[in-house]
Scaffold this motif. Structure first.
Motif, mmCIF file in Angstrom:
data_model
loop_
_atom_site.group_PDB
_atom_site.id
_atom_site.type_symbol
_atom_site.label_atom_id
_atom_site.label_comp_id
_atom_site.label_asym_id
_atom_site.label_seq_id
_atom_site.Cartn_x
_atom_site.Cartn_y
_atom_site.Cartn_z
ATOM 1 N N GLU A 102 0.779 -1.245 0.000
ATOM 2 C CA GLU A 102 0.000 0.000 0.000
ATOM 3 C C GLU A 102 0.808 1.291 0.000
ATOM 4 O OE1 GLU A 102 -2.737 0.837 3.374
ATOM 5 O OE2 GLU A 102 -3.598 -1.097 2.678
ATOM 6 N N LYS A 103 1.871 1.303 0.803
ATOM 7 C CA LYS A 103 2.586 2.569 0.977
ATOM 8 C C LYS A 103 3.614 2.827 -0.115
ATOM 9 C CE LYS A 103 1.833 2.304 5.887
ATOM 10 N NZ LYS A 103 2.384 1.641 7.082
ATOM 11 N N ILE A 104 3.795 1.853 -0.994
ATOM 12 C CA ILE A 104 4.712 2.037 -2.119
ATOM 13 C C ILE A 104 3.895 2.592 -3.277
ATOM 14 C CG2 ILE A 104 6.407 0.919 -3.617
ATOM 15 C CD1 ILE A 104 6.885 0.599 -0.565
ATOM 16 N N ASN A 105 4.400 3.618 -3.911
ATOM 17 C CA ASN A 105 3.664 4.267 -4.996
ATOM 18 C C ASN A 105 2.208 4.468 -4.574
ATOM 19 O OD1 ASN A 105 2.707 5.220 -7.450
ATOM 20 N ND2 ASN A 105 2.855 3.238 -8.508
ATOM 21 N N PRO A 106 1.991 5.251 -3.521
ATOM 22 C CA PRO A 106 0.651 5.340 -2.927
ATOM 23 C C PRO A 106 -0.404 5.856 -3.909
ATOM 24 C CG PRO A 106 2.142 6.972 -1.966
ATOM 25 C CD PRO A 106 2.976 6.053 -2.784
ATOM 26 N N GLU A 107 0.032 6.639 -4.884
ATOM 27 C CA GLU A 107 -0.962 7.137 -5.852
ATOM 28 C C GLU A 107 -1.160 6.186 -7.021
ATOM 29 O OE1 GLU A 107 0.201 11.128 -6.931
ATOM 30 O OE2 GLU A 107 0.474 11.606 -4.807
ATOM 31 N N ARG A 108 -0.454 5.062 -6.993
ATOM 32 C CA ARG A 108 -0.570 4.069 -8.065
ATOM 33 C C ARG A 108 -0.287 4.683 -9.436
ATOM 34 N NH1 ARG A 108 0.613 0.977 -4.546
ATOM 35 N NH2 ARG A 108 -0.685 -0.656 -3.724
ATOM 36 N N ARG A 109 0.760 5.498 -9.470
ATOM 37 C CA ARG A 109 1.147 6.115 -10.746
ATOM 38 C C ARG A 109 1.655 5.061 -11.713
ATOM 39 N NH1 ARG A 109 4.885 11.306 -9.437
ATOM 40 N NH2 ARG A 109 5.549 10.829 -11.562
ATOM 41 N N THR A 110 1.255 5.151 -12.963
ATOM 42 C CA THR A 110 1.657 4.136 -13.946
ATOM 43 C C THR A 110 3.067 4.368 -14.449
ATOM 44 O OG1 THR A 110 0.592 5.450 -15.647
ATOM 45 C CG2 THR A 110 -0.675 3.622 -14.727
ATOM 46 N N ASP A 111 3.651 5.534 -14.141
ATOM 47 C CA ASP A 111 5.039 5.753 -14.564
ATOM 48 C C ASP A 111 6.026 5.370 -13.454
ATOM 49 O OD1 ASP A 111 4.407 7.803 -12.831
ATOM 50 O OD2 ASP A 111 5.336 9.385 -14.042
ATOM 51 N N PHE A 112 5.517 4.609 -12.483
ATOM 52 C CA PHE A 112 6.366 4.098 -11.397
ATOM 53 C C PHE A 112 7.435 3.173 -11.992
ATOM 54 C CE2 PHE A 112 7.073 0.496 -8.463
ATOM 55 C CZ PHE A 112 7.550 1.166 -7.349
ATOM 56 N N GLN A 113 8.675 3.393 -11.608
ATOM 57 C CA GLN A 113 9.760 2.534 -12.106
ATOM 58 C C GLN A 113 10.133 1.517 -11.035
ATOM 59 O OE1 GLN A 113 11.138 3.087 -15.195
ATOM 60 N NE2 GLN A 113 12.767 1.590 -15.173
ATOM 61 N N PHE A 114 10.644 1.999 -9.936
ATOM 62 C CA PHE A 114 10.832 1.110 -8.791
ATOM 63 C C PHE A 114 11.009 1.893 -7.506
ATOM 64 C CE2 PHE A 114 14.919 0.935 -11.249
ATOM 65 C CZ PHE A 114 15.645 1.789 -10.460
ATOM 66 N N GLU A 115 10.783 1.179 -6.431
ATOM 67 C CA GLU A 115 11.053 1.709 -5.097
ATOM 68 C C GLU A 115 12.405 1.149 -4.703
ATOM 69 O OE1 GLU A 115 8.851 3.484 -3.046
ATOM 70 O OE2 GLU A 115 9.877 3.293 -1.112
ATOM 71 N N PHE A 116 13.263 1.997 -4.147
ATOM 72 C CA PHE A 116 14.530 1.379 -3.725
ATOM 73 C C PHE A 116 14.970 1.728 -2.319
ATOM 74 C CE2 PHE A 116 18.251 4.185 -4.950
ATOM 75 C CZ PHE A 116 17.560 5.215 -5.571
ATOM 76 N N PRO A 117 14.637 0.801 -1.412
ATOM 77 C CA PRO A 117 15.024 0.952 -0.019
ATOM 78 C C PRO A 117 16.476 0.553 0.236
ATOM 79 C CG PRO A 117 13.684 -1.021 -0.296
ATOM 80 C CD PRO A 117 13.768 -0.376 -1.633
ATOM 81 N N VAL A 118 17.088 1.289 1.140
ATOM 82 C CA VAL A 118 18.457 1.011 1.571
ATOM 83 C C VAL A 118 18.390 0.474 3.002
ATOM 84 C CG1 VAL A 118 20.710 2.043 2.078
ATOM 85 C CG2 VAL A 118 19.370 2.858 0.121
ATOM 86 N N PHE A 119 18.798 -0.768 3.180
ATOM 87 C CA PHE A 119 18.792 -1.397 4.501
ATOM 88 C C PHE A 119 20.200 -1.338 5.072
ATOM 89 C CE2 PHE A 119 14.664 -3.660 4.629
ATOM 90 C CZ PHE A 119 14.279 -3.537 3.304
ATOM 91 N N PHE A 120 20.325 -0.738 6.251
ATOM 92 C CA PHE A 120 21.620 -0.690 6.906
ATOM 93 C C PHE A 120 21.992 -2.102 7.348
ATOM 94 C CE2 PHE A 120 24.551 0.324 10.372
ATOM 95 C CZ PHE A 120 25.337 1.304 9.768
ATOM 96 N N PRO A 121 23.219 -2.567 7.219
ATOM 97 C CA PRO A 121 24.325 -1.788 6.685
ATOM 98 C C PRO A 121 24.599 -1.974 5.199
ATOM 99 C CG PRO A 121 25.177 -3.767 7.746
ATOM 100 C CD PRO A 121 23.683 -3.808 7.872
ATOM 101 N N ASN A 122 24.246 -3.121 4.594
ATOM 102 C CA ASN A 122 24.868 -3.387 3.286
ATOM 103 C C ASN A 122 23.929 -3.958 2.228
ATOM 104 O OD1 ASN A 122 24.568 -5.942 4.402
ATOM 105 N ND2 ASN A 122 26.485 -6.714 3.572
ATOM 106 N N LEU A 123 22.674 -3.524 2.250
ATOM 107 C CA LEU A 123 21.703 -4.069 1.296
ATOM 108 C C LEU A 123 20.898 -2.939 0.657
ATOM 109 C CD1 LEU A 123 19.793 -6.348 0.148
ATOM 110 C CD2 LEU A 123 18.554 -6.198 2.328
ATOM 111 N N VAL A 124 20.811 -2.963 -0.655
ATOM 112 C CA VAL A 124 19.916 -2.054 -1.377
ATOM 113 C C VAL A 124 18.973 -2.920 -2.202
ATOM 114 C CG1 VAL A 124 19.713 -0.193 -3.065
ATOM 115 C CG2 VAL A 124 21.667 -0.238 -1.516
ATOM 116 N N LEU A 125 17.688 -2.762 -1.932
ATOM 117 C CA LEU A 125 16.673 -3.573 -2.607
ATOM 118 C C LEU A 125 15.965 -2.690 -3.642
ATOM 119 C CD1 LEU A 125 15.096 -6.349 -2.265
ATOM 120 C CD2 LEU A 125 13.685 -5.181 -0.580
ATOM 121 N N HIS A 126 15.445 -3.288 -4.690
ATOM 122 C CA HIS A 126 14.618 -2.541 -5.651
ATOM 123 C C HIS A 126 13.365 -3.351 -5.925
ATOM 124 C CE1 HIS A 126 18.547 -0.796 -6.485
ATOM 125 N NE2 HIS A 126 17.992 0.141 -7.220
ATOM 126 N N LEU A 127 12.211 -2.720 -5.769
ATOM 127 C CA LEU A 127 10.965 -3.411 -6.061
ATOM 128 C C LEU A 127 10.326 -2.808 -7.298
ATOM 129 C CD1 LEU A 127 9.291 -3.492 -2.543
ATOM 130 C CD2 LEU A 127 10.980 -5.031 -3.519
#
Ligand code: FES
Ligand SMILES: [Fe+2]
Lengths: 411, 114
Positions: free
Chosen positions: A287-312
């Protein structure tokens, strides 16, 4: 700290929302100082929760994965026991310390025979729940207490199918507490459905944070990815949020009139986009990712401390319902094992497999562009000529990681 | 020599030896050594037949592609991986201004596509 001026708030709307981040430059020493690196081993990598794999990698009871963790001078066995529970142990025999499972590279997966792991030195065997099972010539030891000679346990918890370990003897927080708001923000994405993975890795001659910071902002996208991702010449990076040591943001690509995909991309990407399985699924984003449900959404990219970057992803932009992540494993102050992994939903037809190969090639090529600056950056920083670096608003995730780094380090 | 490609696709025969490779590692090695001319000819021959090729392959099941179609399948995978070089990199065999591709290790690179 004085309240930010209106002018500053306009210039740095996200950063000024988090007064604890400040807006000034960050120090360079943490990226190059060998003494600080020694301290990081204790203060960060033996204290925090580290991602070591996905549950799908060890689907059946008896399946194991071995993960080398050089920064903690250890190798970790993650194994599913008879009850289906996932346990983690140091890959070390409690007799005279030999490795129990020999690795092939940084990550090795396999299956135990009859739920036993046997040390090849003198054939002590351990069961998948860690208990010492068999000792040849047991009667010749001085009253061996097998109950006390099980494998050395490591804290292991899972969240959304991601397997994390914590090398601390008594972790301060459990995994979900450690993840803070991230745990909820990113729960519910269909991670477990993207079971086909492609992983690339290399040893970069740079500090792990130089590599991680380069993957923590979208500011570089129009320049560094001009060749591979020309459609990302104009991006919008918004939805920044910080959750303790972690942070996140999203990338949108407002459509450009007249921009046509190249023929192969149009054809192959189009096949994924129009398939029910691989096509856009904004409905599957938490729900909280791209809350407006925009169709030009590419990805969400969270940075988890210490050494992980995720892309959804959600099947927009890069075709395919993919997610991917980067990990940065320090080998020394100036060497980092980088691993980038792409996860796709399994192809059902040969043409889908071909289309996925195309998307995967674009990802990989973009990563070749990302990694192209890191060794130069590190080599130049080692000159000592730059004491501090200035960050713009869209580099807020670097600022947050850097702040958390200081907090954990106590320096 | 056995028939390499199904009847309809014999025009692609000249590309089989270089490009129809069963795993990503071998296809990458081919990409890194191919000339501008190699890329151009392969792309120009295959792009117009892409729909026909993939439709043909889709009569088979992934993981179980019969001998008469496997060469075409490998050729298609090579095309997917080579196309960005033509469409985005002016037929250069490396991504411009990039990290050295040979230093990227692909854990899955030796899996055979079947
Ligand atoms: S060191 Fe493992 S059995 Fe002796
Ligand atoms: Fe990038």
């Amino acid at each position: 700290m004085a309240a930010a001026s209106d002018e500053l708030k306009r210039a740095m709307p996200y950063t000024t929302r988090y007064p604890e981040l400040g807006t000034g430059p960050i120090d360079v020493a943490p990226l190059i100082d060998p003494d600080l690196f020694e301290l990081e081993k204790e203060k960060i990598f033996r204290k925090t929760w580290l991602l070591v794999g996905r549950e799908e990698e060890i689907p059946e009871p008896g399946d194991y994965k071995v993960r080398q963790i050089d920064v903690a001078s250890t190798s970790v066995i993650v194994v599913r026991d008879k009850t289906g529970k996932i346990n983690a142990f140091h890959n070390l025999c409690t007799h005279r310390g030999n490795k129990i499972i020999q690795e092939e590279g940084a990550q090795t997966t396999g299956r135990t025979r009859s739920h036993l792991m046997t040390c090849r030195f003198h054939a002590w065997s351990f069961s998948t729940d860690g208990k010492l099972h068999g000792v040849p010539k047991e009667e010749n030891f001085n009253k061996l207490d097998k109950n006390c000679l099980g494998l050395k346990t490591i804290h292991c918890e899972q969240w959304q199918g991601f397997i994390f370990i914590n090398l601390d003897k008594t972790p301060e927080k459990n995994l979900v507490e450690y993840l803070e708001g991230m745990a909820d923000q990113f729960a519910g994405y269909p991670y477990h459905e993207s079971t086909v993975s492609y992983r690339y890795s290399t040893v970069l001659n740079c500090n792990w944070k130089v590599a991680m910071y380069a993957f923590s902002e979208g500011y570089h996208v129009p320049t560094i990815h001009a060749a591979t991702l020309p459609s990302l010449a104009k991006i919008e990076q918004i939805d920044y949020q910080c959750f303790g040591p972690h942070s996140t943001s999203a990338l949108y690509v407002p459509p450009v009139a007249g921009m046509q995909p190249t023929p192969a991309t149009g054809n192959l990407g189009g096949r994924l986009v129009t398939s029910k399985q691989h096509g856009p699924h904004l409905d599957l984003l938490p729900e909280k990712i791209n809350p407006e449900r925009r169709t030009d959404f590419q990805f969400e990219f969270p940075v988890f401390f210490p050494n992980l970057v995720l892309h959804l992803g959600a099947g927009n932009g890069y075709p395919g319902m993919t997610y991917f992540h980067h990990q940065f494993w320090p080998l020394s102050v100036g060497q980092t094992l980088w691993e980038g992994t792409n996860y796709f939903r399994p192809p059902k037809t040969p043409s889908e497999r071909v289309a996925i190969a195309h998307t995967n090639a674009l990802h990989r090529n973009a990563w070749l562009e990302d990694t192209s600056t890191m060794e130069d950056t590190y080599a130049a920083l080692c000159s000592g000529a730059l004491d501090e670096m200035v960050l713009m608003d869209e580099e807020i995730m670097i600022r947050n990681t850097h702040r958390a780094w200081h907090e954990y380090m106590g320096v | 020599m056995m028939a390499l490609l199904p009847e309809k696709f014999v025009s692609l025969n000249p590309f089989v030896e270089s490009w129809a490779l069963p795993n990503e590692l071998q296809r990458s090695q081919q990409r890194w050594s191919a000339s501008e001319e190699d890329y151009r000819r392969f792309y120009d021959a295959m792009m117009p037949m892409l729909d026909e090729t993939l439709d043909y392959l889709d009569q088979y099941e992934i993981g179980n592609i019969p001998e008469e179609a496997i060469v075409l399948y490998h050729l298609s995978l090579a095309f997917a991986e080579a196309a960005p070089h033509v469409e985005l990199y002016e037929c250069a065999n490396q991504v411009p201004n990039s990290f050295e591709a040979v230093r990227f290790e692909a854990a899955h690179g030796e899996q055979i596509d079947s």
